[in-house]
Design a protein around this motif. Structure first.
Motif, mmCIF file in Angstrom:
data_model
loop_
_atom_site.group_PDB
_atom_site.id
_atom_site.type_symbol
_atom_site.label_atom_id
_atom_site.label_comp_id
_atom_site.label_asym_id
_atom_site.label_seq_id
_atom_site.Cartn_x
_atom_site.Cartn_y
_atom_site.Cartn_z
ATOM 1 N N LEU A 241 0.824 -1.210 0.000
ATOM 2 C CA LEU A 241 0.000 0.000 0.000
ATOM 3 C C LEU A 241 0.855 1.256 0.000
ATOM 4 C CD1 LEU A 241 -2.663 1.597 0.390
ATOM 5 C CD2 LEU A 241 -2.438 1.157 2.848
ATOM 6 N N LEU A 242 1.851 1.305 0.867
ATOM 7 C CA LEU A 242 2.652 2.517 1.006
ATOM 8 C C LEU A 242 3.531 2.755 -0.213
ATOM 9 C CD1 LEU A 242 3.583 2.183 4.782
ATOM 10 C CD2 LEU A 242 2.018 3.849 3.757
ATOM 11 N N ARG A 243 4.032 1.700 -0.820
ATOM 12 C CA ARG A 243 4.847 1.877 -2.031
ATOM 13 C C ARG A 243 3.975 2.369 -3.186
ATOM 14 N NH1 ARG A 243 9.976 -0.564 -1.273
ATOM 15 N NH2 ARG A 243 10.353 -0.984 -3.471
ATOM 16 N N TYR A 244 2.751 1.881 -3.247
ATOM 17 C CA TYR A 244 1.812 2.389 -4.255
ATOM 18 C C TYR A 244 1.503 3.862 -3.991
ATOM 19 C CZ TYR A 244 -2.658 3.286 -6.524
ATOM 20 O OH TYR A 244 -3.670 3.858 -7.257
ATOM 21 N N ALA A 245 1.223 4.210 -2.731
ATOM 22 C CA ALA A 245 0.902 5.593 -2.389
ATOM 23 C C ALA A 245 2.072 6.513 -2.716
ATOM 24 C CB ALA A 245 0.526 5.694 -0.910
ATOM 25 N N TYR A 246 3.279 6.030 -2.489
ATOM 26 C CA TYR A 246 4.452 6.833 -2.861
ATOM 27 C C TYR A 246 4.463 7.100 -4.365
ATOM 28 C CZ TYR A 246 9.121 7.841 -4.492
ATOM 29 O OH TYR A 246 10.178 8.407 -5.151
ATOM 30 N N ARG A 247 4.234 6.045 -5.142
ATOM 31 C CA ARG A 247 4.340 6.199 -6.595
ATOM 32 C C ARG A 247 3.287 7.137 -7.170
ATOM 33 N NH1 ARG A 247 6.413 0.482 -6.778
ATOM 34 N NH2 ARG A 247 8.513 0.714 -7.655
ATOM 35 N N VAL B 235 1.642 10.877 0.529
ATOM 36 C CA VAL B 235 1.203 9.558 1.005
ATOM 37 C C VAL B 235 -0.029 9.705 1.897
ATOM 38 C CG1 VAL B 235 1.828 7.594 2.474
ATOM 39 C CG2 VAL B 235 3.452 8.456 0.771
ATOM 40 N N GLY B 236 -0.007 10.686 2.793
ATOM 41 C CA GLY B 236 -1.166 10.902 3.657
ATOM 42 C C GLY B 236 -2.424 11.179 2.863
ATOM 43 N N ASP C 11 -8.285 2.678 11.358
ATOM 44 C CA ASP C 11 -6.857 2.410 11.544
ATOM 45 C C ASP C 11 -6.028 3.036 10.418
ATOM 46 O OD1 ASP C 11 -7.357 1.015 13.853
ATOM 47 O OD2 ASP C 11 -7.231 -0.970 12.920
ATOM 48 N N LEU C 12 -6.524 2.957 9.189
ATOM 49 C CA LEU C 12 -5.794 3.544 8.059
ATOM 50 C C LEU C 12 -5.794 5.066 8.130
ATOM 51 C CD1 LEU C 12 -6.556 1.467 4.833
ATOM 52 C CD2 LEU C 12 -4.424 1.639 6.125
ATOM 53 N N LEU C 13 -6.903 5.640 8.559
ATOM 54 C CA LEU C 13 -6.938 7.096 8.745
ATOM 55 C C LEU C 13 -5.964 7.512 9.844
ATOM 56 C CD1 LEU C 13 -10.783 7.767 8.474
ATOM 57 C CD2 LEU C 13 -9.022 8.435 6.808
ATOM 58 N N ASP C 14 -5.839 6.681 10.875
ATOM 59 C CA ASP C 14 -4.850 6.957 11.922
ATOM 60 C C ASP C 14 -3.433 6.890 11.355
ATOM 61 O OD1 ASP C 14 -6.875 7.252 13.772
ATOM 62 O OD2 ASP C 14 -6.638 5.238 14.635
ATOM 63 N N LEU C 15 -3.187 5.914 10.479
ATOM 64 C CA LEU C 15 -1.883 5.818 9.831
ATOM 65 C C LEU C 15 -1.615 7.067 8.988
ATOM 66 C CD1 LEU C 15 0.664 4.197 9.051
ATOM 67 C CD2 LEU C 15 -0.695 3.141 7.207
#
Length: 317
Positions: free
Chosen positions: A128-134, A163-164, A216-220
Protein backbone atom coordinates in the motif's frame (compact mmCIF):
# COMPACT_ATOMS: atom_id res chain seq x y z
CA UNK A 1 17.70 37.92 -23.79
CA UNK A 2 15.32 38.83 -26.62
CA UNK A 3 11.59 38.89 -26.05
CA UNK A 4 9.55 35.90 -27.20
CA UNK A 5 7.36 36.40 -30.30
CA UNK A 6 3.82 37.57 -29.53
CA UNK A 7 2.36 34.38 -31.06
CA UNK A 8 4.54 32.23 -28.82
CA UNK A 9 3.48 34.18 -25.74
CA UNK A 10 -0.15 33.83 -26.77
CA UNK A 11 0.21 30.08 -27.20
CA UNK A 12 1.94 29.76 -23.82
CA UNK A 13 -0.75 31.84 -22.13
CA UNK A 14 -3.48 29.78 -23.77
CA UNK A 15 -1.85 26.56 -22.53
CA UNK A 16 -1.60 27.87 -18.99
CA UNK A 17 -5.26 28.86 -19.06
CA UNK A 18 -6.25 25.48 -20.51
CA UNK A 19 -4.29 23.64 -17.84
CA UNK A 20 -5.71 25.83 -15.09
CA UNK A 21 -9.15 24.86 -16.39
CA UNK A 22 -8.20 21.17 -16.16
CA UNK A 23 -7.23 21.82 -12.54
CA UNK A 24 -10.47 23.69 -11.87
CA UNK A 25 -12.60 20.86 -13.24
CA UNK A 26 -10.54 17.98 -11.88
CA UNK A 27 -10.03 18.98 -8.26
CA UNK A 28 -12.03 21.49 -6.24
CA UNK A 29 -9.63 21.14 -3.33
CA UNK A 30 -6.48 21.88 -5.33
CA UNK A 31 -8.21 24.64 -7.28
CA UNK A 32 -8.99 26.46 -4.04
CA UNK A 33 -5.40 26.07 -2.84
CA UNK A 34 -3.97 27.29 -6.16
CA UNK A 35 -5.40 30.76 -5.60
CA UNK A 36 -2.83 31.23 -2.82
CA UNK A 37 0.15 30.55 -5.12
CA UNK A 38 2.25 33.25 -6.75
CA UNK A 39 1.24 33.69 -10.39
CA UNK A 40 4.33 32.02 -11.88
CA UNK A 41 4.00 29.00 -9.59
CA UNK A 42 0.25 28.77 -10.26
CA UNK A 43 0.80 28.28 -13.98
CA UNK A 44 3.53 25.71 -13.44
CA UNK A 45 1.44 23.84 -10.88
CA UNK A 46 -1.34 23.74 -13.48
CA UNK A 47 1.07 22.22 -16.01
CA UNK A 48 2.00 19.53 -13.47
CA UNK A 49 -1.62 18.83 -12.59
CA UNK A 50 -2.57 18.62 -16.27
CA UNK A 51 0.14 16.04 -16.90
CA UNK A 52 -0.95 14.00 -13.86
CA UNK A 53 -4.54 14.16 -15.13
CA UNK A 54 -3.38 13.03 -18.59
CA UNK A 55 -1.59 10.04 -17.07
CA UNK A 56 -4.70 9.05 -15.10
CA UNK A 57 -7.02 9.53 -18.08
CA UNK A 58 -4.73 7.55 -20.38
CA UNK A 59 -5.16 4.59 -18.03
CA UNK A 60 -8.78 5.08 -16.98
CA UNK A 61 -10.34 5.94 -20.34
CA UNK A 62 -8.70 3.24 -22.43
CA UNK A 63 -10.99 0.53 -23.77
CA UNK A 64 -8.75 -2.31 -22.60
CA UNK A 65 -5.77 -2.67 -20.24
CA UNK A 66 -3.61 -3.38 -23.30
CA UNK A 67 -4.69 -0.10 -24.88
CA UNK A 68 -3.96 1.69 -21.63
CA UNK A 69 -0.45 0.24 -21.45
CA UNK A 70 0.15 1.25 -25.05
CA UNK A 71 -1.01 4.79 -24.29
CA UNK A 72 1.24 5.02 -21.24
CA UNK A 73 4.19 3.71 -23.25
CA UNK A 74 3.55 6.39 -25.87
CA UNK A 75 3.47 8.99 -23.13
CA UNK A 76 6.78 7.72 -21.77
CA UNK A 77 8.28 8.15 -25.25
CA UNK A 78 7.02 11.71 -25.44
CA UNK A 79 8.52 12.51 -22.05
CA UNK A 80 11.84 11.00 -23.17
CA UNK A 81 11.61 13.06 -26.38
CA UNK A 82 11.67 9.84 -28.40
CA UNK A 83 8.63 11.05 -30.37
CA UNK A 84 6.94 14.43 -30.94
CA UNK A 85 5.16 15.59 -27.80
CA UNK A 86 1.58 16.85 -27.79
CA UNK A 87 1.26 20.48 -26.58
CA UNK A 88 0.33 19.51 -23.01
CA UNK A 89 3.40 17.30 -22.65
CA UNK A 90 5.65 19.83 -24.39
CA UNK A 91 4.52 22.57 -21.98
CA UNK A 92 5.24 20.29 -19.03
CA UNK A 93 8.70 19.42 -20.37
CA UNK A 94 9.54 23.10 -20.80
CA UNK A 95 8.43 23.77 -17.24
CA UNK A 96 10.35 20.75 -15.92
CA UNK A 97 13.55 21.94 -17.58
CA UNK A 98 13.11 25.47 -16.25
CA UNK A 99 12.38 24.21 -12.73
CA UNK A 100 15.01 21.42 -12.75
CA UNK A 101 12.25 18.87 -12.11
CA UNK A 102 13.57 15.30 -12.15
CA UNK A 103 11.56 13.33 -14.71
CA UNK A 104 12.30 10.06 -12.92
CA UNK A 105 9.46 10.95 -10.55
CA UNK A 106 7.08 11.20 -13.51
CA UNK A 107 8.07 7.72 -14.63
CA UNK A 108 7.48 6.41 -11.10
CA UNK A 109 4.03 7.99 -11.20
CA UNK A 110 3.27 6.31 -14.52
CA UNK A 111 4.43 2.98 -13.10
CA UNK A 112 2.08 3.42 -10.16
CA UNK A 113 -0.87 4.24 -12.40
CA UNK A 114 -0.01 1.31 -14.67
CA UNK A 115 -0.15 -1.03 -11.68
CA UNK A 116 -3.86 -0.12 -11.34
CA UNK A 117 -4.73 -1.74 -14.66
CA UNK A 118 -6.86 -4.81 -14.12
CA UNK A 119 -7.64 -6.18 -10.68
CA UNK A 120 -5.74 -4.88 -7.66
CA UNK A 121 -5.38 -6.61 -4.31
CA UNK A 122 -2.67 -5.50 -1.89
CA UNK A 123 -1.50 -7.93 0.76
CA UNK A 124 0.60 -5.77 3.09
CA UNK A 125 1.16 -2.22 4.29
CA UNK A 126 4.38 -2.24 2.28
CA UNK A 127 2.37 -2.82 -0.92
CA UNK A 128 0.00 0.00 0.00
CA UNK A 129 2.65 2.52 1.01
CA UNK A 130 4.85 1.88 -2.03
CA UNK A 131 1.81 2.39 -4.26
CA UNK A 132 0.90 5.59 -2.39
CA UNK A 133 4.45 6.83 -2.86
CA UNK A 134 4.34 6.20 -6.59
CA UNK A 135 0.98 7.82 -7.33
CA UNK A 136 1.10 10.67 -4.79
CA UNK A 137 4.42 10.96 -2.95
CA UNK A 138 6.14 11.56 -6.28
CA UNK A 139 3.78 14.46 -6.95
CA UNK A 140 4.85 15.99 -3.64
CA UNK A 141 8.47 15.84 -4.78
CA UNK A 142 7.62 17.40 -8.13
CA UNK A 143 5.70 20.18 -6.39
CA UNK A 144 8.90 21.00 -4.50
CA UNK A 145 10.49 21.84 -7.85
CA UNK A 146 7.47 23.86 -8.94
CA UNK A 147 7.52 25.86 -5.69
CA UNK A 148 11.28 26.44 -5.82
CA UNK A 149 11.94 24.55 -2.61
CA UNK A 150 15.73 24.47 -2.27
CA UNK A 151 16.46 22.47 0.86
CA UNK A 152 16.76 18.73 0.09
CA UNK A 153 15.49 17.93 3.59
CA UNK A 154 12.05 19.02 2.40
CA UNK A 155 11.72 16.04 0.05
CA UNK A 156 10.93 13.45 2.73
CA UNK A 157 8.18 15.63 4.18
CA UNK A 158 6.72 16.34 0.73
CA UNK A 159 6.55 12.60 0.07
CA UNK A 160 4.76 12.08 3.36
CA UNK A 161 2.10 14.69 2.63
CA UNK A 162 1.39 12.97 -0.68
CA UNK A 163 1.20 9.56 1.00
CA UNK A 164 -1.17 10.90 3.66
CA UNK A 165 -3.45 12.34 1.00
CA UNK A 166 -3.44 9.08 -0.96
CA UNK A 167 -4.33 7.07 2.14
CA UNK A 168 -7.26 9.44 2.62
CA UNK A 169 -8.29 8.80 -0.99
CA UNK A 170 -8.16 5.07 -0.49
CA UNK A 171 -10.30 5.23 2.66
CA UNK A 172 -12.86 7.43 0.92
CA UNK A 173 -13.12 5.32 -2.24
CA UNK A 174 -13.33 1.78 -0.85
CA UNK A 175 -16.76 1.12 -2.38
CA UNK A 176 -16.02 2.77 -5.71
CA UNK A 177 -12.70 0.92 -6.03
CA UNK A 178 -14.24 -2.44 -5.09
CA UNK A 179 -16.75 -2.04 -7.91
CA UNK A 180 -13.76 -1.78 -10.27
CA UNK A 181 -12.13 -4.89 -8.81
CA UNK A 182 -9.57 -2.93 -6.84
CA UNK A 183 -8.82 -3.52 -3.16
CA UNK A 184 -6.13 -1.21 -1.85
CA UNK A 185 -6.72 -1.90 1.85
CA UNK A 186 -4.15 -4.61 2.70
CA UNK A 187 -5.77 -8.03 2.98
CA UNK A 188 -3.79 -8.64 6.17
CA UNK A 189 -5.65 -5.75 7.80
CA UNK A 190 -8.98 -6.98 6.47
CA UNK A 191 -8.46 -10.59 7.52
CA UNK A 192 -7.42 -9.49 11.01
CA UNK A 193 -11.00 -8.15 11.33
CA UNK A 194 -12.61 -11.21 9.75
CA UNK A 195 -13.09 -9.67 6.29
CA UNK A 196 -12.17 -11.51 3.10
CA UNK A 197 -11.38 -9.72 -0.13
CA UNK A 198 -14.41 -11.23 -1.86
CA UNK A 199 -16.65 -9.76 0.83
CA UNK A 200 -15.67 -6.29 -0.36
CA UNK A 201 -15.99 -7.19 -4.03
CA UNK A 202 -19.47 -8.61 -3.45
CA UNK A 203 -20.49 -5.70 -1.17
CA UNK A 204 -21.56 -8.01 1.64
CA UNK A 205 -19.00 -6.87 4.17
CA UNK A 206 -19.44 -6.42 7.91
CA UNK A 207 -19.49 -2.63 7.98
CA UNK A 208 -18.61 -2.39 11.68
CA UNK A 209 -15.44 -4.40 11.11
CA UNK A 210 -14.63 -2.47 7.93
CA UNK A 211 -15.07 0.84 9.77
CA UNK A 212 -12.47 -0.29 12.29
CA UNK A 213 -10.02 -1.04 9.46
CA UNK A 214 -10.69 2.31 7.80
CA UNK A 215 -10.23 4.11 11.12
CA UNK A 216 -6.86 2.41 11.54
CA UNK A 217 -5.79 3.54 8.06
CA UNK A 218 -6.94 7.10 8.74
CA UNK A 219 -4.85 6.96 11.92
CA UNK A 220 -1.88 5.82 9.83
CA UNK A 221 -2.48 8.71 7.44
CA UNK A 222 -2.27 11.11 10.40
CA UNK A 223 1.40 10.24 10.92
CA UNK A 224 2.15 11.18 7.31
CA UNK A 225 0.09 14.38 7.49
CA UNK A 226 1.98 15.42 10.63
CA UNK A 227 5.30 14.87 8.89
CA UNK A 228 4.08 16.83 5.88
CA UNK A 229 2.98 19.63 8.20
CA UNK A 230 6.39 19.73 9.86
CA UNK A 231 8.04 20.17 6.48
CA UNK A 232 5.96 23.20 5.47
CA UNK A 233 8.66 25.46 6.91
CA UNK A 234 10.89 24.59 3.94
CA UNK A 235 8.43 26.02 1.41
CA UNK A 236 8.81 29.69 0.41
CA UNK A 237 6.46 31.80 2.53
CA UNK A 238 3.86 32.74 -0.09
CA UNK A 239 3.59 29.27 -1.59
CA UNK A 240 3.49 27.69 1.86
CA UNK A 241 0.02 29.13 2.39
CA UNK A 242 -1.29 27.25 -0.66
CA UNK A 243 0.08 23.90 0.46
CA UNK A 244 -1.20 24.36 4.01
CA UNK A 245 -4.65 25.16 2.61
CA UNK A 246 -4.53 22.10 0.33
CA UNK A 247 -3.48 19.89 3.24
CA UNK A 248 -6.28 21.13 5.50
CA UNK A 249 -8.96 20.86 2.81
CA UNK A 250 -7.87 17.35 1.84
CA UNK A 251 -7.54 16.28 5.46
CA UNK A 252 -11.17 17.35 5.91
CA UNK A 253 -12.23 14.38 3.78
CA UNK A 254 -10.87 12.02 6.41
CA UNK A 255 -12.45 14.03 9.22
CA UNK A 256 -15.86 13.88 7.56
CA UNK A 257 -15.45 10.16 6.89
CA UNK A 258 -14.74 9.63 10.60
CA UNK A 259 -17.87 11.66 11.42
CA UNK A 260 -19.87 9.21 9.29
CA UNK A 261 -18.62 6.33 11.40
CA UNK A 262 -15.71 5.65 9.04
CA UNK A 263 -18.09 3.58 6.91
CA UNK A 264 -17.02 3.92 3.26
CA UNK A 265 -19.91 1.71 2.10
CA UNK A 266 -22.25 4.68 2.53
CA UNK A 267 -20.78 6.15 -0.64
CA UNK A 268 -18.07 8.66 -1.43
CA UNK A 269 -17.44 11.29 1.23
CA UNK A 270 -17.69 14.83 -0.12
CA UNK A 271 -16.78 18.03 1.71
CA UNK A 272 -19.30 20.79 1.00
CA UNK A 273 -18.07 24.12 -0.46
CA UNK A 274 -18.65 26.08 2.74
CA UNK A 275 -16.82 23.45 4.75
CA UNK A 276 -13.89 23.62 2.30
CA UNK A 277 -13.72 27.36 2.90
CA UNK A 278 -13.71 26.77 6.65
CA UNK A 279 -10.82 24.33 6.40
CA UNK A 280 -9.01 26.69 4.00
CA UNK A 281 -9.35 29.40 6.65
CA UNK A 282 -7.83 27.02 9.20
CA UNK A 283 -4.93 26.50 6.81
CA UNK A 284 -4.42 30.25 6.57
CA UNK A 285 -4.38 30.60 10.35
CA UNK A 286 -1.81 27.81 10.61
CA UNK A 287 0.26 29.54 7.91
CA UNK A 288 0.33 32.74 9.95
CA UNK A 289 1.89 30.75 12.76
CA UNK A 290 4.84 29.80 10.52
CA UNK A 291 5.81 33.35 9.59
CA UNK A 292 9.12 34.77 10.68
CA UNK A 293 12.52 33.15 10.88
CA UNK A 294 12.35 29.37 11.38
CA UNK A 295 15.36 29.55 13.70
CA UNK A 296 15.69 26.20 15.42
CA UNK A 297 12.31 24.94 14.25
CA UNK A 298 13.67 22.98 11.29
CA UNK A 299 12.27 19.47 11.76
CA UNK A 300 13.95 16.10 11.72
CA UNK A 301 12.27 13.41 9.67
CA UNK A 302 10.87 10.25 11.23
CA UNK A 303 12.70 7.60 9.23
CA UNK A 304 10.22 4.91 10.33
CA UNK A 305 7.69 6.45 7.92
CA UNK A 306 9.91 5.42 5.01
CA UNK A 307 10.88 1.97 6.25
CA UNK A 308 8.63 0.29 3.65
CA UNK A 309 9.75 2.69 0.90
CA UNK A 310 13.48 2.01 1.00
CA UNK A 311 15.01 1.42 -2.41
CA UNK A 312 12.54 3.67 -4.26
CA UNK A 313 13.83 6.85 -6.00
CA UNK A 314 14.02 9.84 -3.69
CA UNK A 315 13.95 7.80 -0.47
CA UNK A 316 17.08 8.76 1.47
CA UNK A 317 16.25 7.36 4.90
Amino acid sequence: MSAAPRSQLSTSTDLVRAHEQILAVGSRSFRLASYFLPVDCRGDAAHLYALCRLIDDTADEAVTPQAARHGLDELRRELRRARPARPLVAAFLQMAERRALDLNYVFELIEGVESDLGEVCFESDADLLRYAYRVAGTVGVMMCAVLDVRDPRAIAHAIDLGVGMQLTNICRDVLEDARMGRIYIPTRRLEARGIRAEHLLEERVNTDALSEVVTDLLDLAEHYYLSGEAGMIYIPTRSRAAIMVASRVYHAIGEKLRARGANPMLGRTVVAPLARLWFAARGCVAWLGTLGSPGERLPSHNTDLHRELRGLPGIQS
